[in-house]
Design a protein around this motif. Sequence first.
Motif, PDB file in Angstrom:
ATOM      1  N   SER A   1       8.027   6.196  24.177  1.00 36.81           N
ATOM      2  CA  SER A   1       7.659   7.141  23.134  1.00 36.81           C
ATOM      3  C   SER A   1       7.491   6.372  21.837  1.00 36.81           C
ATOM      4  O   SER A   1       8.173   5.369  21.610  1.00 36.81           O
ATOM      5  CB  SER A   1       8.760   8.190  23.009  1.00 36.81           C
ATOM      6  N   LYS A   2       6.603   6.844  20.988  1.00 38.82           N
ATOM      7  CA  LYS A   2       6.307   6.146  19.745  1.00 38.82           C
ATOM      8  C   LYS A   2       5.963   7.174  18.677  1.00 38.82           C
ATOM      9  O   LYS A   2       5.240   8.132  18.936  1.00 38.82           O
ATOM     10  CB  LYS A   2       5.119   5.219  19.987  1.00 38.82           C
ATOM     11  N   VAL A   3       6.494   6.953  17.480  1.00 40.17           N
ATOM     12  CA  VAL A   3       6.154   7.796  16.338  1.00 40.17           C
ATOM     13  C   VAL A   3       5.254   6.965  15.432  1.00 40.17           C
ATOM     14  O   VAL A   3       5.563   5.810  15.125  1.00 40.17           O
ATOM     15  CB  VAL A   3       7.420   8.250  15.585  1.00 40.17           C
TER      16      VAL A   3
ATOM     17  N   VAL B   1       0.826  -1.200   0.000  1.00 46.54           N
ATOM     18  CA  VAL B   1       0.000   0.000   0.000  1.00 46.54           C
ATOM     19  C   VAL B   1       0.868   1.261   0.000  1.00 46.54           C
ATOM     20  O   VAL B   1       2.055   1.220   0.314  1.00 46.54           O
ATOM     21  CB  VAL B   1      -0.950   0.053   1.227  1.00 46.54           C
ATOM     22  N   ILE B   2       0.218   2.355  -0.344  1.00 50.08           N
ATOM     23  CA  ILE B   2       0.815   3.686  -0.260  1.00 50.08           C
ATOM     24  C   ILE B   2       0.032   4.440   0.801  1.00 50.08           C
ATOM     25  O   ILE B   2      -1.195   4.549   0.709  1.00 50.08           O
ATOM     26  CB  ILE B   2       0.727   4.420  -1.607  1.00 50.08           C
ATOM     27  N   VAL B   3       0.728   4.939   1.814  1.00 46.42           N
ATOM     28  CA  VAL B   3       0.099   5.661   2.920  1.00 46.42           C
ATOM     29  C   VAL B   3       0.621   7.082   2.915  1.00 46.42           C
ATOM     30  O   VAL B   3       1.834   7.310   2.905  1.00 46.42           O
ATOM     31  CB  VAL B   3       0.407   4.992   4.274  1.00 46.42           C
ATOM     32  N   SER B   4      -0.294   8.030   2.914  1.00 46.03           N
ATOM     33  CA  SER B   4       0.066   9.444   3.007  1.00 46.03           C
ATOM     34  C   SER B   4      -0.622  10.017   4.234  1.00 46.03           C
ATOM     35  O   SER B   4      -1.806   9.767   4.463  1.00 46.03           O
ATOM     36  CB  SER B   4      -0.389  10.179   1.752  1.00 46.03           C
ATOM     37  N   GLY B   5       0.118  10.761   5.020  1.00 44.31           N
ATOM     38  CA  GLY B   5      -0.462  11.320   6.236  1.00 44.31           C
ATOM     39  C   GLY B   5       0.534  12.188   6.963  1.00 44.31           C
ATOM     40  O   GLY B   5       1.458  12.734   6.368  1.00 44.31           O
ATOM     41  N   ARG B   6       0.359  12.270   8.282  1.00 46.50           N
ATOM     42  CA  ARG B   6       1.249  13.099   9.089  1.00 46.50           C
ATOM     43  C   ARG B   6       1.892  12.238  10.185  1.00 46.50           C
ATOM     44  O   ARG B   6       1.328  11.226  10.607  1.00 46.50           O
ATOM     45  CB  ARG B   6       0.496  14.277   9.689  1.00 46.50           C
ATOM     46  N   ILE B   7       3.046  12.665  10.620  1.00 48.90           N
ATOM     47  CA  ILE B   7       3.768  11.993  11.694  1.00 48.90           C
ATOM     48  C   ILE B   7       3.307  12.575  13.027  1.00 48.90           C
ATOM     49  O   ILE B   7       3.160  13.786  13.163  1.00 48.90           O
ATOM     50  CB  ILE B   7       5.290  12.225  11.553  1.00 48.90           C
ATOM     51  N   GLU B   8       3.068  11.694  13.985  1.00 50.48           N
ATOM     52  CA  GLU B   8       2.681  12.133  15.321  1.00 50.48           C
ATOM     53  C   GLU B   8       3.449  11.315  16.346  1.00 50.48           C
ATOM     54  O   GLU B   8       3.612  10.112  16.177  1.00 50.48           O
ATOM     55  CB  GLU B   8       1.170  11.934  15.509  1.00 50.48           C
ATOM     56  N   GLN B   9       3.909  11.978  17.384  1.00 48.88           N
ATOM     57  CA  GLN B   9       4.622  11.283  18.446  1.00 48.88           C
ATOM     58  C   GLN B   9       3.775  11.253  19.707  1.00 48.88           C
ATOM     59  O   GLN B   9       3.173  12.254  20.084  1.00 48.88           O
ATOM     60  CB  GLN B   9       5.953  11.976  18.750  1.00 48.88           C
ATOM     61  N   ARG B  10       3.720  10.067  20.327  1.00 50.48           N
ATOM     62  CA  ARG B  10       3.003   9.911  21.596  1.00 50.48           C
ATOM     63  C   ARG B  10       3.993   9.453  22.660  1.00 50.48           C
ATOM     64  O   ARG B  10       4.905   8.690  22.365  1.00 50.48           O
ATOM     65  CB  ARG B  10       1.897   8.861  21.469  1.00 50.48           C
ATOM     66  N   SER B  11       3.794   9.905  23.871  1.00 47.23           N
ATOM     67  CA  SER B  11       4.632   9.481  24.996  1.00 47.23           C
ATOM     68  C   SER B  11       3.734   9.009  26.132  1.00 47.23           C
ATOM     69  O   SER B  11       2.632   9.519  26.310  1.00 47.23           O
ATOM     70  CB  SER B  11       5.500  10.647  25.479  1.00 47.23           C
ATOM     71  N   TRP B  12       4.222   8.046  26.886  1.00 51.81           N
ATOM     72  CA  TRP B  12       3.475   7.542  28.030  1.00 51.81           C
ATOM     73  C   TRP B  12       4.446   6.930  29.028  1.00 51.81           C
ATOM     74  O   TRP B  12       5.633   6.770  28.753  1.00 51.81           O
ATOM     75  CB  TRP B  12       2.415   6.523  27.593  1.00 51.81           C
ATOM     76  N   GLU B  13       3.909   6.592  30.181  1.00 48.61           N
ATOM     77  CA  GLU B  13       4.697   5.966  31.232  1.00 48.61           C
ATOM     78  C   GLU B  13       4.147   4.578  31.482  1.00 48.61           C
ATOM     79  O   GLU B  13       2.929   4.390  31.605  1.00 48.61           O
ATOM     80  CB  GLU B  13       4.620   6.813  32.500  1.00 48.61           C
ATOM     81  N   THR B  14       5.023   3.575  31.560  1.00 54.79           N
ATOM     82  CA  THR B  14       4.595   2.205  31.802  1.00 54.79           C
ATOM     83  C   THR B  14       4.223   2.023  33.269  1.00 54.79           C
ATOM     84  O   THR B  14       4.475   2.909  34.099  1.00 54.79           O
ATOM     85  CB  THR B  14       5.712   1.202  31.434  1.00 54.79           C
ATOM     86  N   GLN B  15       3.673   0.854  33.594  1.00 58.01           N
ATOM     87  CA  GLN B  15       3.320   0.553  34.979  1.00 58.01           C
ATOM     88  C   GLN B  15       4.556   0.512  35.869  1.00 58.01           C
ATOM     89  O   GLN B  15       4.474   0.750  37.066  1.00 58.01           O
ATOM     90  CB  GLN B  15       2.572  -0.770  35.063  1.00 58.01           C
TER      91      GLN B  15
END
Length: 159
Positions: free
Chosen positions: A96-98, A76-90
């Motif tokens: 962090s994830k892009v 597939v071809i995916v077009s979109g925007r990059i977003e970064q999320r951050s969280w804290e584990t238990q």
Amino acid sequence: MALNNTVTVTGNITRDPELRFTPGGSAVATFGLAWNRRWQNRQTNETEEQVSFFDVTCWDTLAENVSESLVKGTRVIVSGRIEQRSWETQDGDRRSKVEIIAEEVSPSLRWATAEVIRNERRDGGGGGRQQGGGGRQQGGGGRQQRSQAPDYQVDEEPF
């Protein structure tokens, strides 16, 4: 000054899209995408490869069409925007994830063919533009699941 955060990636789906709904009723689909880069090492004359993995998120009608149309292995071809999320584990570790928030997802026609059938507007309104998408291919080109979503069949060569 506006920053452009647009990315286009072509790759293979690494897991079937998973469709869920928010408490407010919005559809959201997620899937993995792998992009392979191959080159020849000039010193060793051997082919080398690097693989990058992306998580892709689709919303609303796009999410529904993607979940009904695409399966693991589809190019597939995916077009979109990059977003970064951050969280804290238990355990208190920061993570962090892009990810790619998709605006458009389409089958790659480099090694495949597709037939696109438009679906009717789901919001009941007349006129305007219609969204395209596809029918879910199952079992390597066997029986296809049909729904109100648009259909396309992807005939791919093995990679």
